[in-house]
Enzyme design. Structure first.
Site, PDB file in Angstrom:
ATOM      1  CB  SER A   1      -0.681  -0.422   0.651  1.00  0.00           C
ATOM      2  OG  SER A   1      -1.669   0.778   1.325  1.00  0.00           O
TER       3      SER A   1
ATOM      4  CE1 TYR B   1      -3.403  -2.176   5.236  1.00  0.00           C
ATOM      5  CE2 TYR B   1      -3.006  -0.043   4.531  1.00  0.00           C
ATOM      6  CZ  TYR B   1      -3.556  -1.551   4.904  1.00  0.00           C
ATOM      7  OH  TYR B   1      -3.132  -1.688   3.328  1.00  0.00           O
TER       8      TYR B   1
HETATM    9  P1  NAP Z   1     -11.638  -6.240   0.513  1.00  0.00           P
HETATM   10  O1  NAP Z   1     -12.068  -5.616  -0.440  1.00  0.00           O
HETATM   11  O2  NAP Z   1     -11.987  -5.431   2.045  1.00  0.00           O
HETATM   12  O3  NAP Z   1     -11.133  -7.688   0.502  1.00  0.00           O
HETATM   13  C1  NAP Z   1     -10.043  -8.030   0.855  1.00  0.00           C
HETATM   14  C2  NAP Z   1     -10.089  -9.222   1.100  1.00  0.00           C
HETATM   15  O4  NAP Z   1      -9.223 -10.258   1.547  1.00  0.00           O
HETATM   16  C3  NAP Z   1     -11.881 -10.103   0.454  1.00  0.00           C
HETATM   17  O5  NAP Z   1     -11.627 -11.269  -0.017  1.00  0.00           O
HETATM   18  C4  NAP Z   1     -11.113 -11.381   2.273  1.00  0.00           C
HETATM   19  O6  NAP Z   1     -12.014 -12.586   2.416  1.00  0.00           O
HETATM   20  C5  NAP Z   1      -9.400 -11.494   2.625  1.00  0.00           C
HETATM   21  N1  NAP Z   1      -8.862 -11.600   3.343  1.00  0.00           N
HETATM   22  C6  NAP Z   1      -8.966 -10.811   4.770  1.00  0.00           C
HETATM   23  N2  NAP Z   1      -8.051 -12.005   5.812  1.00  0.00           N
HETATM   24  C7  NAP Z   1      -8.258 -12.659   5.349  1.00  0.00           C
HETATM   25  C8  NAP Z   1      -7.010 -14.201   5.289  1.00  0.00           C
HETATM   26  N3  NAP Z   1      -7.256 -14.210   6.828  1.00  0.00           N
HETATM   27  N4  NAP Z   1      -7.386 -14.910   4.802  1.00  0.00           N
HETATM   28  C9  NAP Z   1      -7.756 -15.030   3.325  1.00  0.00           C
HETATM   29  N5  NAP Z   1      -8.443 -13.930   2.760  1.00  0.00           N
HETATM   30  C10 NAP Z   1      -8.380 -12.737   3.619  1.00  0.00           C
HETATM   31  O7  NAP Z   1      -9.786  -5.633   0.461  1.00  0.00           O
HETATM   32  P2  NAP Z   1      -9.000  -4.399  -0.893  1.00  0.00           P
HETATM   33  O8  NAP Z   1      -9.568  -3.444  -0.652  1.00  0.00           O
HETATM   34  O9  NAP Z   1      -9.439  -5.755  -1.648  1.00  0.00           O
HETATM   35  O10 NAP Z   1      -7.425  -5.318  -0.683  1.00  0.00           O
HETATM   36  C11 NAP Z   1      -7.217  -5.960  -1.457  1.00  0.00           C
HETATM   37  C12 NAP Z   1      -5.678  -5.772  -0.393  1.00  0.00           C
HETATM   38  O11 NAP Z   1      -5.257  -5.031  -1.050  1.00  0.00           O
HETATM   39  C13 NAP Z   1      -4.744  -6.074   0.640  1.00  0.00           C
HETATM   40  O12 NAP Z   1      -3.563  -6.523   0.704  1.00  0.00           O
HETATM   41  C14 NAP Z   1      -5.256  -4.542   1.223  1.00  0.00           C
HETATM   42  O13 NAP Z   1      -4.445  -4.052   2.424  1.00  0.00           O
HETATM   43  C15 NAP Z   1      -4.681  -3.744  -0.135  1.00  0.00           C
HETATM   44  N6  NAP Z   1      -4.665  -2.084  -0.354  1.00  0.00           N
HETATM   45  C16 NAP Z   1      -6.007  -2.183  -0.677  1.00  0.00           C
HETATM   46  C17 NAP Z   1      -6.344  -0.258  -1.210  1.00  0.00           C
HETATM   47  C18 NAP Z   1      -7.082   0.392  -1.033  1.00  0.00           C
HETATM   48  O14 NAP Z   1      -8.043   1.513  -1.062  1.00  0.00           O
HETATM   49  N7  NAP Z   1      -8.866  -0.803  -1.441  1.00  0.00           N
HETATM   50  C19 NAP Z   1      -5.202   0.128  -1.480  1.00  0.00           C
HETATM   51  C20 NAP Z   1      -4.145  -0.101  -1.044  1.00  0.00           C
HETATM   52  C21 NAP Z   1      -4.131  -1.322  -0.070  1.00  0.00           C
HETATM   53  P3  NAP Z   1     -12.874 -12.777   2.976  1.00  0.00           P
HETATM   54  O15 NAP Z   1     -14.078 -12.009   2.497  1.00  0.00           O
HETATM   55  O16 NAP Z   1     -13.484 -14.112   2.510  1.00  0.00           O
HETATM   56  O17 NAP Z   1     -12.365 -12.314   4.266  1.00  0.00           O
END
Ligand code: NAP
Length: 250
Positions: A142, A156
């Site tokens: 991130s 985070y």
């Molecule tokens: P999200 O919508 O909250 O989705 C998170 C995903 O991770 C879900 O599929 C969830 O599965 C899965 N997950 C969480 N904990 C887990 C675990 N212990 N084991 C297996 N699966 C797990 O998040 P997102 O925004 O798509 O984020 C994806 C990645 O991008 C993350 O690493 C996040 O830190 C990074 N990121 C996001 C942003 C942003 O603005 N969105 C910015 C920078 C970085 P379940 O639903 O089955 O729990």
């Protein structure tokens, strides 16, 4: 279809950025393992979407923070599709808080998914990659770890800084085996995770003046596992529309 004949495992593939990466890997020709922790229905929907488009995918449950569950997921994945060629460590959780107000009981669960989970999955996948002399690993970090000024992201950011360091170190350990290890650092991407963030304030600090889409990230991952990037390793590709708050330290 540059990934024809390859197997891709995407952690946290049921929703958000992970879902988009699963669909993109399938479009690029890979067979896809859609990992999820709780969202069985969402993961099944991703598999259905991939199958309807004519590719093959399976959904496998595992909490990536649990090493034994990861090994069992990997075993089942190999049984169904063969060894994983492409691993995308995308699963992540965000727990809000800074020095003054962070609930410290939240640090371990956040670290266990964001950092330990990445290590468990990488360890499981690299043996098969080494045997083939080819592998692609992309970690999702991130821009918080670059030092954005957004309040509530301090701890985070620390977990995501660990992801950047592990990306470079694993790249050094695995390069001689034909395995590249890179990271994508998303900015503000519209998903469930970012739903509570102050969108207007963030957009005012974004050169492109828009939020990112999950496909902005899946395109970058597609590039990092493609033949076009075969000489790129140990890099962090930032995909954030140009965030001025850490570029200018303003
Ligand atoms: P999200 O919508 O909250 O989705 C998170 C995903 O991770 C879900 O599929 C969830 O599965 C899965 N997950 C969480 N904990 C887990 C675990 N212990 N084991 C297996 N699966 C797990 O998040 P997102 O925004 O798509 O984020 C994806 C990645 O991008 C993350 O690493 C996040 O830190 C990074 N990121 C996001 C942003 C942003 O603005 N969105 C910015 C920078 C970085 P379940 O639903 O089955 O729990």
């Amino acid at each position: 279809m540059h990934l024809e004949g390859k197997v891709a495992l995407i952690t946290g593939g049921s929703r958000g950025i992970g879902r988009a990466i699963c669909l993109r890997m399938a479009q690029d020709g890979a067979q896809v393992v859609v990992n999820y922790r709780q969202g069985a229905t969402e993961a099944a929907a991703v598999v259905r979407e991939i199958e309807l488009a004519g590719s093959h995918a399976i959904a496998l449950q595992a909490d990536v923070s649990d090493g034994a569950q990861v090994l069992e997921m990997y075993r089942r994945g190999v049984e169904a599709l063969g060894p994983v060629d492409i691993l995308v460590n995308n699963a992540g959780v965000f727990r809000r808080g800074d020095l003054a107000d962070f609930d410290f009981s939240q640090l371990a669960p956040m670290r266990e998914t964001n950092v330990d989970g990445l290590v468990h999955c990488t360890r499981a996948a690299v043996e098969g990659m080494k045997q083939k002399g080819w592998g692609r690993i992309v970690n999702v970090t991130s821009i918080a770890a670059h030092g954005t000024s957004m309040p509530g992201t301090t701890f985070y950011a620390a977990t995501k800084a660990a992801v950047m360091v592990l990306t470079r170190r694993f790249a050094m350990e695995l390069g001689a085996s034909g395995i590249t290890v890179n990271a994508v650092a998303p900015g503000f991407i519209v998903t469930d995770m970012s739903a509570g963030l102050a969108a207007e304030a963030i957009l005012a600090k974004t050169i492109m003046r828009r939020a990112g889409t999950t496909d902005d990230i899946s395109h970058a991952v597609s590039f990092l596992v493609s033949p076009a990037s075969s000489f790129i390793t140990a890099q962090v590709l930032t995909v954030d529309g140009g965030r001025m708050d850490y570029l200018s330290h303003g």
